[in-house]
Design a protein around this motif. Structure first.
Motif, PDB file in Angstrom:
ATOM      1  N   ASN A 170       0.847  -1.175   0.000  1.00 15.61           N
ATOM      2  CA  ASN A 170       0.000   0.000   0.000  1.00 15.61           C
ATOM      3  C   ASN A 170       0.900   1.249   0.000  1.00 15.61           C
ATOM      4  OD1 ASN A 170      -2.077   1.770   0.493  1.00 15.61           O
ATOM      5  ND2 ASN A 170      -3.118   0.307   1.852  1.00 15.61           N
ATOM      6  N   VAL A 171       0.801   2.069  -1.038  1.00 18.80           N
ATOM      7  CA  VAL A 171       1.783   3.146  -1.215  1.00 18.80           C
ATOM      8  C   VAL A 171       1.140   4.534  -1.290  1.00 18.80           C
ATOM      9  CG1 VAL A 171       3.739   3.944  -2.614  1.00 18.80           C
ATOM     10  CG2 VAL A 171       3.140   1.513  -2.606  1.00 18.80           C
ATOM     11  N   THR A 172       1.766   5.486  -0.625  1.00 15.89           N
ATOM     12  CA  THR A 172       1.387   6.902  -0.759  1.00 15.89           C
ATOM     13  C   THR A 172       2.584   7.685  -1.283  1.00 15.89           C
ATOM     14  OG1 THR A 172      -0.129   6.760   1.116  1.00 15.89           O
ATOM     15  CG2 THR A 172       0.583   8.963   0.474  1.00 15.89           C
ATOM     16  N   ILE A 173       2.350   8.513  -2.312  1.00 18.13           N
ATOM     17  CA  ILE A 173       3.400   9.410  -2.809  1.00 18.13           C
ATOM     18  C   ILE A 173       3.039  10.835  -2.396  1.00 18.13           C
ATOM     19  CG2 ILE A 173       4.553  10.405  -4.832  1.00 18.13           C
ATOM     20  CD1 ILE A 173       4.007   7.939  -6.395  1.00 18.13           C
ATOM     21  N   VAL A 174       4.004  11.588  -1.871  1.00 15.01           N
ATOM     22  CA  VAL A 174       3.783  13.020  -1.688  1.00 15.01           C
ATOM     23  C   VAL A 174       4.782  13.788  -2.552  1.00 15.01           C
ATOM     24  CG1 VAL A 174       2.792  12.923   0.624  1.00 15.01           C
ATOM     25  CG2 VAL A 174       5.250  13.055   0.381  1.00 15.01           C
ATOM     26  N   ASP A 175       4.300  14.864  -3.165  1.00 14.07           N
ATOM     27  CA  ASP A 175       5.166  15.679  -4.021  1.00 14.07           C
ATOM     28  C   ASP A 175       4.828  17.143  -3.819  1.00 14.07           C
ATOM     29  OD1 ASP A 175       7.031  15.221  -6.702  1.00 14.07           O
ATOM     30  OD2 ASP A 175       5.923  17.114  -6.731  1.00 14.07           O
ATOM     31  N   GLU A 176       5.866  17.975  -3.867  1.00 16.32           N
ATOM     32  CA  GLU A 176       5.709  19.397  -3.599  1.00 16.32           C
ATOM     33  C   GLU A 176       4.990  20.140  -4.735  1.00 16.32           C
ATOM     34  OE1 GLU A 176       8.932  21.438  -0.745  1.00 16.32           O
ATOM     35  OE2 GLU A 176       9.602  21.070  -2.763  1.00 16.32           O
ATOM     36  N   PHE A 177       5.156  19.630  -5.950  1.00 17.51           N
ATOM     37  CA  PHE A 177       4.644  20.330  -7.127  1.00 17.51           C
ATOM     38  C   PHE A 177       3.143  20.044  -7.326  1.00 17.51           C
ATOM     39  CE2 PHE A 177       4.792  21.260 -11.840  1.00 17.51           C
ATOM     40  CZ  PHE A 177       5.091  22.598 -11.690  1.00 17.51           C
TER      41      PHE A 177
ATOM     42  N   GLY B 185       1.300  18.951  -4.191  1.00 16.70           N
ATOM     43  CA  GLY B 185       1.243  20.205  -3.443  1.00 16.70           C
ATOM     44  C   GLY B 185       1.502  19.995  -1.961  1.00 16.70           C
ATOM     45  N   VAL B 186       2.152  18.899  -1.620  1.00 15.56           N
ATOM     46  CA  VAL B 186       2.448  18.602  -0.218  1.00 15.56           C
ATOM     47  C   VAL B 186       3.958  18.690   0.015  1.00 15.56           C
ATOM     48  CG1 VAL B 186       2.317  16.849   1.607  1.00 15.56           C
ATOM     49  CG2 VAL B 186       0.440  17.070  -0.034  1.00 15.56           C
ATOM     50  N   SER B 187       4.369  19.534   0.967  1.00 11.29           N
ATOM     51  CA  SER B 187       5.793  19.668   1.302  1.00 11.29           C
ATOM     52  C   SER B 187       6.106  18.915   2.582  1.00 11.29           C
ATOM     53  CB  SER B 187       6.150  21.137   1.537  1.00 11.29           C
ATOM     54  OG  SER B 187       6.045  21.847   0.348  1.00 11.29           O
ATOM     55  N   VAL B 188       7.188  18.166   2.566  1.00 13.78           N
ATOM     56  CA  VAL B 188       7.642  17.473   3.767  1.00 13.78           C
ATOM     57  C   VAL B 188       8.687  18.354   4.442  1.00 13.78           C
ATOM     58  CG1 VAL B 188       8.779  15.404   4.660  1.00 13.78           C
ATOM     59  CG2 VAL B 188       7.229  15.235   2.702  1.00 13.78           C
ATOM     60  N   TYR B 189       8.498  18.633   5.748  1.00 12.27           N
ATOM     61  CA  TYR B 189       9.478  19.499   6.410  1.00 12.27           C
ATOM     62  C   TYR B 189      10.312  18.787   7.465  1.00 12.27           C
ATOM     63  CZ  TYR B 189       6.050  20.014  10.228  1.00 12.27           C
ATOM     64  OH  TYR B 189       5.184  19.781  11.264  1.00 12.27           O
ATOM     65  N   ASN B 190       9.963  17.528   7.756  1.00  9.76           N
ATOM     66  CA  ASN B 190      10.776  16.777   8.726  1.00  9.76           C
ATOM     67  C   ASN B 190      10.499  15.296   8.572  1.00  9.76           C
ATOM     68  OD1 ASN B 190      12.565  16.244  10.774  1.00  9.76           O
ATOM     69  ND2 ASN B 190      11.251  16.942  12.443  1.00  9.76           N
ATOM     70  N   LEU B 191      11.474  14.497   8.978  1.00  6.88           N
ATOM     71  CA  LEU B 191      11.360  13.043   8.871  1.00  6.88           C
ATOM     72  C   LEU B 191      12.059  12.453  10.078  1.00  6.88           C
ATOM     73  CD1 LEU B 191      10.772  10.485   7.119  1.00  6.88           C
ATOM     74  CD2 LEU B 191      12.961  10.880   5.990  1.00  6.88           C
ATOM     75  N   GLU B 192      11.325  11.716  10.892  1.00  6.65           N
ATOM     76  CA  GLU B 192      11.995  11.087  12.040  1.00  6.65           C
ATOM     77  C   GLU B 192      11.331   9.781  12.433  1.00  6.65           C
ATOM     78  OE1 GLU B 192      11.930  14.001  15.209  1.00  6.65           O
ATOM     79  OE2 GLU B 192       9.843  13.566  15.691  1.00  6.65           O
TER      80      GLU B 192
ATOM     81  N   LEU C 281      27.543  22.533   7.133  1.00  3.76           N
ATOM     82  CA  LEU C 281      26.474  23.283   7.787  1.00  3.76           C
ATOM     83  C   LEU C 281      25.319  22.316   8.053  1.00  3.76           C
ATOM     84  CD1 LEU C 281      26.073  26.224   8.575  1.00  3.76           C
ATOM     85  CD2 LEU C 281      25.020  26.619   6.359  1.00  3.76           C
ATOM     86  N   LYS C 282      25.029  22.084   9.341  1.00  2.00           N
ATOM     87  CA  LYS C 282      24.038  21.064   9.717  1.00  2.00           C
ATOM     88  C   LYS C 282      22.642  21.399   9.165  1.00  2.00           C
ATOM     89  CE  LYS C 282      22.252  18.794  13.762  1.00  2.00           C
ATOM     90  NZ  LYS C 282      21.609  19.227  15.001  1.00  2.00           N
ATOM     91  N   TYR C 283      21.923  20.352   8.747  1.00  2.02           N
ATOM     92  CA  TYR C 283      20.519  20.513   8.351  1.00  2.02           C
ATOM     93  C   TYR C 283      19.638  20.393   9.578  1.00  2.02           C
ATOM     94  CZ  TYR C 283      21.556  19.905   3.367  1.00  2.02           C
ATOM     95  OH  TYR C 283      22.004  20.059   2.081  1.00  2.02           O
ATOM     96  N   GLN C 284      18.654  21.261   9.671  1.00  2.00           N
ATOM     97  CA  GLN C 284      17.747  21.168  10.799  1.00  2.00           C
ATOM     98  C   GLN C 284      16.303  21.349  10.347  1.00  2.00           C
ATOM     99  OE1 GLN C 284      19.390  22.616  14.746  1.00  2.00           O
ATOM    100  NE2 GLN C 284      20.214  24.096  13.308  1.00  2.00           N
ATOM    101  N   PRO C 285      15.397  20.588  10.954  1.00  2.00           N
ATOM    102  CA  PRO C 285      13.979  20.796  10.638  1.00  2.00           C
ATOM    103  C   PRO C 285      13.478  22.087  11.273  1.00  2.00           C
ATOM    104  CG  PRO C 285      14.223  19.109  12.357  1.00  2.00           C
ATOM    105  CD  PRO C 285      15.606  19.530  11.948  1.00  2.00           C
ATOM    106  N   PRO C 286      12.482  22.736  10.721  1.00  2.00           N
ATOM    107  CA  PRO C 286      11.793  22.373   9.482  1.00  2.00           C
ATOM    108  C   PRO C 286      12.620  22.765   8.256  1.00  2.00           C
ATOM    109  CG  PRO C 286      10.873  24.395  10.355  1.00  2.00           C
ATOM    110  CD  PRO C 286      11.907  23.955  11.333  1.00  2.00           C
ATOM    111  N   ILE C 287      12.692  21.851   7.264  1.00  5.08           N
ATOM    112  CA  ILE C 287      13.497  22.156   6.081  1.00  5.08           C
ATOM    113  C   ILE C 287      12.672  22.898   5.013  1.00  5.08           C
ATOM    114  CG2 ILE C 287      15.149  20.271   6.421  1.00  5.08           C
ATOM    115  CD1 ILE C 287      13.461  18.968   3.983  1.00  5.08           C
ATOM    116  N   ARG C 288      11.433  23.161   5.296  1.00  4.02           N
ATOM    117  CA  ARG C 288      10.607  24.010   4.426  1.00  4.02           C
ATOM    118  C   ARG C 288       9.917  25.044   5.310  1.00  4.02           C
ATOM    119  NH1 ARG C 288      13.106  21.884   1.384  1.00  4.02           N
ATOM    120  NH2 ARG C 288      12.658  20.856  -0.583  1.00  4.02           N
ATOM    121  N   PRO C 289       9.614  26.234   4.761  1.00  5.84           N
ATOM    122  CA  PRO C 289       8.906  27.212   5.583  1.00  5.84           C
ATOM    123  C   PRO C 289       7.516  26.698   5.942  1.00  5.84           C
ATOM    124  CG  PRO C 289       9.324  28.059   3.348  1.00  5.84           C
ATOM    125  CD  PRO C 289       9.901  26.700   3.407  1.00  5.84           C
ATOM    126  N   VAL C 290       7.214  26.675   7.223  1.00  2.36           N
ATOM    127  CA  VAL C 290       5.887  26.234   7.670  1.00  2.36           C
ATOM    128  C   VAL C 290       5.391  27.208   8.734  1.00  2.36           C
ATOM    129  CG1 VAL C 290       6.032  23.763   7.213  1.00  2.36           C
ATOM    130  CG2 VAL C 290       7.033  24.665   9.295  1.00  2.36           C
TER     131      VAL C 290
END
Lengths: 414, 90
Positions: free
Chosen positions: A26-33, A76-83, B72-81
């Motif tokens: 089961n797959v989800t793709i997210v893309d910024e564009f 149109g979805v931006s990922v800003y962190n991954l942990e 230069l270390k990367y830190q979240p958030p890596i996009r403006p939010v």
């Protein structure tokens, strides 16, 4: 919850999603564009075989295939962190947090800037931006432009601008300095271009490439390099001229250009202003690996791959459990390689999940071999030393990870 | 090379090559310190435009950066939010 989240819907991400979904995941793709396809959307060129490569068609084919397999594609979805948290990956986006045991990061590349005086004027753009405006948005970037920086990407996009009826007056080098480095040294530029010379429209470059591989002949070649350049599809490629400054009041009006010697040193008193209403800066590409960095993946600087790349195996796994990579994030190459790597990553994930029954090992081996075959048959290489760069990463992986007591340590594929 | 010092390197925060060079030399900065002192790389784009240039300036100030290190270390958030997004308070 999806089994796999793919970050980036370009050639690598789409191919990866297709391979995962084909194996029953089961797959989800997210893309910024706003639509999937990534850099494929900008590509249009004729292969040496005479066939046309239409990136938009390729991306539509992949998109449809993914949809048939019920891949959930969110644009149109931006990922800003991954942990990672409790054996699951949290993918933080501007429209909520997604969670899955497996993540494929296929974020592609970004462009190296070449800062010079005047580069913040309206009308100055990266060569990739000119490509997107022309081929994706169908907006004319200007009437007459100058490209600063001579590399494979610049030539490919030059051709696309010409197909759209836009005049490119000339291609010149950036001024040699601490930031432009090799991009401002005629000899280094010549060396990198000779590897693509079989594609060169100019008989001089094509003829020259046969024996110009020797250093001293190359020097002589550069010393006698025609002052007005050699024509590439009608646009002069001027390896002995450098851009000093982009000029204009509220918008680009021209570029101050000087003659340079074979080492890139400016010849005093040779400055001329050439008119232009747009300027493209072509600094080349680097792997866009921010997300793997914040996830905690170790990196290695490998210039042949375009810069800092996350540690990864030939089967596209990283040292972090459940985190995979494919495409230009692993090194700058063509869209075809990205697709082949995406397929490999997808099969690799399927194998980790235990899908694909008895044939998965064989399929994965075949996919790895296919990446090598596609590379061998590639018409152009962004970096002529790509094989050496790939070997370095494979060696590093073998040394650091392959002989650990991990259950599923990667087997060498010969 | 006459006006190299005036070239804007970080476009978001409008930091020039001259400012970066002078700061790096005066304080013998680490990558992080150079960033914090000048704000280069801390703007809206998160350093996606100027990072490679900053790396090259740093190379000259801090020689022998290990190939396994990202200067230069990367830190979240890596996009403006928005604060709301980061705080999960939507």
């Amino acid at each position: 919850m999806s089994d796999v989240i793919v970050i980036g819907g370009g050639p690598a991400g789409l191919a990866g999603a297709i391979a995962c979904a084909s194996s029953g995941l089961n797959v989800t793709i997210v893309d910024e564009f706003i639509k999937p396809g990534g850099r494929l959307l900008g590509q249009l060129h004729q292969e040496p075989s005479g066939e046309w490569w239409n990136g938009i068609k390729e991306s539509e084919r992949l998109h449809q295939e993914a949809r048939k397999l019920s891949v959930d594609i969110r644009c149109g979805v931006s990922v800003y962190n991954l942990e990672k948290e409790n054996h699951l990956w949290n993918v933080y986006t501007n429209s909520g947090t997604l969670t899955a045991p497996f993540v494929l990061v296929a974020t592609g590349a970004a462009e190296y800037p070449i800062p010079l005086p005047g580069w913040t004027l309206p009308g100055v753009m990266s060569i990739g931006a000119a490509q997107v405006m022309t081929n994706v948005h169908r907006v004319q970037v200007g009437k007459k432009g100058i490209i600063i920086g001579a590399n494979i990407l610049a030539f490919a996009i030059l051709n696309e601008l010409q197909l759209a009826g836009i005049t490119v007056d000339r291609i010149v080098l950036p001024e040699r300095n601490q930031i432009s480095q090799k991009a401002g040294e005629p000899e280094e530029v010549m060396k990198s271009l000779l590897n693509a010379a079989h594609l060169a429209p100019s008989p001089l470059l094509r003829f020259g490439s046969r024996f110009m591989r020797r250093d001293w002949i190359r020097k002589i070649g550069l010393n006698f390099y025609p002052k007005n350049g050699v024509k590439v599809n009608g646009t002069p490629l001027q390896l002995r001229k450098a851009a000093i400054e982009i000029i204009g009041k509220d918008h680009v009006e021209g570029v101050r250009i000087a003659d340079i010697d074979a080492n890139g040193t400016i010849i005093a008193g040779s400055e001329t202003i050439y008119e232009a209403d747009f300027v493209c800066i072509a600094g080349g590409l680097y792997p866009l690996a921010e997300l793997t960095a914040v996830a905690g993946c170790p990196f290695q600087y490998i210039p042949e791959l375009g810069g800092h790349v996350p540690h990864h195996s030939e089967t596209m796994e990283t040292p972090l459990e459940g985190l995979f990579v494919a495409g230009n994030i692993t090194g700058i190459e063509s869209g075809k390689i990205a697709m082949a790597q995406g397929t490999t990553a997808g099969l690799s994930i399927a194998k980790h999940v235990g899908k694909g029954a008895g044939t998965i090992d064989e399929q994965l081996q075949q996919a790895v071999k296919n990446v090598r075959t596609v590379r061998q048959h590639a018409a152009i290489q962004f970096n002529p030393e790509i094989n050496s760069g790939r070997s370095k990463m494979n060696q590093l992986w073998d040394d650091l990870y392959a002989n650990n007591n991990r259950e599923d340590s990667p087997k060498k594929i010969v | 090379m006459a006006n190299m010092g005036e070239i804007v390197i970080c476009r978001c925060e409008e930091v020039t090559y001259g400012q970066l060079q002078a700061t790096a030399e005066e304080h013998k900065c680490t990558a992080r310190e150079l960033k914090l002192r000048t704000r280069a790389g801390m703007g809206f784009c998160g350093g996606r435009t100027c990072r490679p240039s900053l790396d090259r300036i740093l190379e000259s100030v801090i020689p022998n950066i290990a190939p396994g290190e990202i200067p230069l270390k990367y830190q979240p958030p890596i996009r403006p939010v928005t604060f709301g997004t980061v705080g999960e308070n939507q």
